[in-house]
Enzyme design. Structure first.
Site, PDB file in Angstrom:
ATOM      1  N   ARG A  42       0.818  -1.228   0.000  1.00  0.00           N
ATOM      2  CA  ARG A  42       0.000   0.000   0.000  1.00  0.00           C
ATOM      3  C   ARG A  42       0.852   1.278   0.000  1.00  0.00           C
ATOM      4  O   ARG A  42       0.345   2.377  -0.199  1.00  0.00           O
ATOM      5  CB  ARG A  42      -0.975  -0.009   1.185  1.00  0.00           C
ATOM      6  CG  ARG A  42      -1.980   1.123   1.155  1.00  0.00           C
ATOM      7  CD  ARG A  42      -3.116   0.944   2.142  1.00  0.00           C
ATOM      8  NE  ARG A  42      -2.677   0.519   3.454  1.00  0.00           N
ATOM      9  CZ  ARG A  42      -2.082   1.302   4.347  1.00  0.00           C
ATOM     10  NH1 ARG A  42      -1.858   2.566   4.087  1.00  0.00           N
ATOM     11  NH2 ARG A  42      -1.718   0.824   5.525  1.00  0.00           N
ATOM     12  N   TYR A  96     -14.266  11.014 -19.842  1.00  0.00           N
ATOM     13  CA  TYR A  96     -14.859   9.737 -19.449  1.00  0.00           C
ATOM     14  C   TYR A  96     -15.922   9.967 -18.350  1.00  0.00           C
ATOM     15  O   TYR A  96     -15.661  10.700 -17.383  1.00  0.00           O
ATOM     16  CB  TYR A  96     -13.749   8.789 -18.958  1.00  0.00           C
ATOM     17  CG  TYR A  96     -14.276   7.607 -18.216  1.00  0.00           C
ATOM     18  CD1 TYR A  96     -15.147   6.709 -18.831  1.00  0.00           C
ATOM     19  CD2 TYR A  96     -13.938   7.381 -16.883  1.00  0.00           C
ATOM     20  CE1 TYR A  96     -15.659   5.624 -18.138  1.00  0.00           C
ATOM     21  CE2 TYR A  96     -14.434   6.298 -16.192  1.00  0.00           C
ATOM     22  CZ  TYR A  96     -15.300   5.427 -16.822  1.00  0.00           C
ATOM     23  OH  TYR A  96     -15.820   4.360 -16.134  1.00  0.00           O
ATOM     24  N   ASP A 167      -5.432  13.284 -18.999  1.00  0.00           N
ATOM     25  CA  ASP A 167      -5.734  11.860 -19.109  1.00  0.00           C
ATOM     26  C   ASP A 167      -5.311  11.442 -20.526  1.00  0.00           C
ATOM     27  O   ASP A 167      -5.933  11.837 -21.512  1.00  0.00           O
ATOM     28  CB  ASP A 167      -7.230  11.629 -18.879  1.00  0.00           C
ATOM     29  CG  ASP A 167      -7.602  10.152 -18.932  1.00  0.00           C
ATOM     30  OD1 ASP A 167      -6.898   9.386 -19.607  1.00  0.00           O
ATOM     31  OD2 ASP A 167      -8.614   9.776 -18.304  1.00  0.00           O
ATOM     32  N   LYS A 192      -6.920  -0.020 -20.103  1.00  0.00           N
ATOM     33  CA  LYS A 192      -7.168   0.064 -21.553  1.00  0.00           C
ATOM     34  C   LYS A 192      -5.927  -0.390 -22.337  1.00  0.00           C
ATOM     35  O   LYS A 192      -5.574  -1.532 -22.256  1.00  0.00           O
ATOM     36  CB  LYS A 192      -7.580   1.494 -21.927  1.00  0.00           C
ATOM     37  CG  LYS A 192      -8.559   2.129 -20.940  1.00  0.00           C
ATOM     38  CD  LYS A 192      -9.877   1.395 -20.871  1.00  0.00           C
ATOM     39  CE  LYS A 192     -10.857   2.145 -19.994  1.00  0.00           C
ATOM     40  NZ  LYS A 192     -11.638   1.331 -19.096  1.00  0.00           N
TER      41      LYS A 192
HETATM   42  C1  LIG Z   1     -10.324   7.864 -20.789  1.00  0.00           C
HETATM   43  C2  LIG Z   1     -10.569   7.119 -19.504  1.00  0.00           C
HETATM   44  N1  LIG Z   1      -9.993   7.570 -18.370  1.00  0.00           N
HETATM   45  C3  LIG Z   1     -10.190   6.946 -17.195  1.00  0.00           C
HETATM   46  C4  LIG Z   1     -10.985   5.825 -17.091  1.00  0.00           C
HETATM   47  C5  LIG Z   1     -11.183   5.161 -15.751  1.00  0.00           C
HETATM   48  O1  LIG Z   1     -10.364   4.026 -15.680  1.00  0.00           O
HETATM   49  P1  LIG Z   1     -10.697   2.719 -14.823  1.00  0.00           P
HETATM   50  O2  LIG Z   1     -11.964   2.141 -15.369  1.00  0.00           O
HETATM   51  O3  LIG Z   1      -9.488   1.883 -15.007  1.00  0.00           O
HETATM   52  O4  LIG Z   1     -10.890   3.167 -13.418  1.00  0.00           O
HETATM   53  C6  LIG Z   1     -11.587   5.303 -18.231  1.00  0.00           C
HETATM   54  C7  LIG Z   1     -12.438   4.113 -18.147  1.00  0.00           C
HETATM   55  O5  LIG Z   1     -13.153   3.761 -19.066  1.00  0.00           O
HETATM   56  C8  LIG Z   1     -11.379   5.989 -19.482  1.00  0.00           C
HETATM   57  O6  LIG Z   1     -11.937   5.562 -20.621  1.00  0.00           O
END
Ligand SMILES: Cc1ncc(COP(=O)(O)O)c(C=O)c1O
Length: 378
Positions: A42, A96, A167, A192
């Site tokens: 952790r 997202y 992101d 992803k």
């Molecule tokens: C562009 C993007 N950022 C962040 C996330 C969140 O990631 P996680 O589902 O691994 O928590 C996603 C999830 O679909 C995403 O598509």
């Protein structure tokens, strides 16, 4: 070194038995007397966690990073670590849906003011008040693939003392490096492309040692760390990241061009198409245009009618895997976004999002053509 070389070689911990891979150190207990740090899963400092961070830091040109149990854990920890009661966070509309939901529902409870702006550098900067502390956006943005001018956004924000958090999930570290364009922190849902096989949930935040330190400190309190087995699987996955993404880009442009020609398709969103409004900008800040695209079907067809007729392409949430997937953002990634915001982004019953895998492009195009034809006859 090139990305494909770094993806294979960087970060690997030496195996005392001479094996080529980082051994899996499953331990949750380490000695601490006479050691320079207290190791504990952790605390984000076990060998398998560190091997993955080093590999991703090399690919993103970062000094340091924190590997988390999900993309959203990385995003929420990074934002909370750099925002305090009374600060303003400016978010790009269309990110997202889970990130959007966290910003809308969770951060205001901590006294953080959350404002939204169109996914465009000028609009984001214009939304910043005197208390603006962080701008958070995706580029290409989810799901309409808008591209934001990172160099401009970051230079202007930096002059005003505002941190920019990007992101980079859609672009991957292979195609775009926001830190090199002036961003302060970069986050990924490693669930992803970085994982790439639709079997891992993971996230990472990367940046300078100075900006990562408070994130690690908060992460340790919140507890969203990753176990050694998942980290080892992720390390293995990253070795093929560059080669997977190369094929995914080739498939995406082929599919985007084929869809653009189709009479039942109203429009295709893909930064690699010359019809994309920010095609030139994407060319300057990305090495290629990625494996994500979306398209709108013309009435009387609906996204669902087409999606239900697909045979090879899997109808599934998530993205970035070796298999091509398709989903309706309004029912999946953006289901939690308020209806009026989704409508303003053109996220509705006509929109489908595709994540191209590594199959042969002709097979994907044939499947889409037959699905559109079957939907028309339904
Ligand atoms: C562009 C993007 N950022 C962040 C996330 C969140 O990631 P996680 O589902 O691994 O928590 C996603 C999830 O679909 C995403 O598509």
């Amino acid at each position: 070194m090139h990305k494909s070389t770094l993806a294979v070689h960087s970060g690997t911990r030496r195996d005392p038995q001479g094996g080529l891979n980082t051994p899996v150190y499953a331990d949750s207990a380490y000695p601490y007397l006479d050691h320079d740090q207290v190791r504990y899963p952790r605390y984000f400092n076990t060998p398998n966690q560190q091997a993955v961070v080093d590999k991703l830091a090399a690919l993103e040109h970062a000094e340091d990073g924190v590997l988390c149990a999900s993309g959203l854990a990385a995003i929420s920890t990074a934002l909370q670590a750099h925002l305090n009661n009374g600060d303003q966070l400016v978010v790009a509309s269309g990110i997202y849906g889970g990130s959007d939901d966290m910003c809308r529902q969770q951060l205001p409870r901590l006294g953080i003011e959350v404002s939204y702006a169109q996914p465009d550098a000028e609009a984001l900067l214009a939304a910043c008040g005197n208390n603006a502390k962080v701008i958070f956006c995706e580029t290409p943005c989810n799901p309409r693939l808008q591209v934001i001018d990172l160099e401009y956004l970051c230079s202007q924000a930096s002059a005003r003392g505002i941190l920019v958090v990007i992101d980079n999930t859609f672009a991957t570290p292979v195609l775009q490096n926001p830190l090199r364009l002036g961003a302060d922190l970069v986050v990924h849902s490693a669930t992803k492309y970085i994982g790439g096989h639709s079997d891992i949930c993971a996230g990472v935040v990367l940046g300078s040692k100075q900006l990562i330190a408070p994130i690690r400190e908060l992460g340790l309190r919140l507890g969203g760390s990753m176990n050694a087995q998942t980290a080892a699987l992720l390390e293995r996955s990253i070795k093929t990241l560059a080669i997977r993404v190369e094929r995914q880009c080739q498939n995406a442009i082929a599919v985007a061009r084929a869809l653009e020609q189709h009479p039942d398709v109203e429009c295709v969103d893909y930064p690699g198409l010359t019809s994309h409004p920010q095609h030139q900008l994407a060319k300057t800040q990305m090495a290629d245009f990625g494996g994500m695209l979306s398209f709108r079907v013309k009435p009387p067809l609906t996204a669902e009618l087409v999606e239900r007729k697909l045979r090879l392409i899997s109808s599934a949430v998530s993205l970035g895997g070796v298999e091509t997937t398709c989903c309706q953002p309004i029912l999946t990634s953006h289901a939690r976004v308020p209806a009026e915001d989704s409508a303003s982004q053109g996220v509705d019953q006509q929109l489908l999002r595709i994540s191209t895998g590594i199959e042969q492009a002709e097979d994907l195009i044939a499947d889409l053509h037959q699905a559109l034809q079957q939907a028309r006859q339904a």
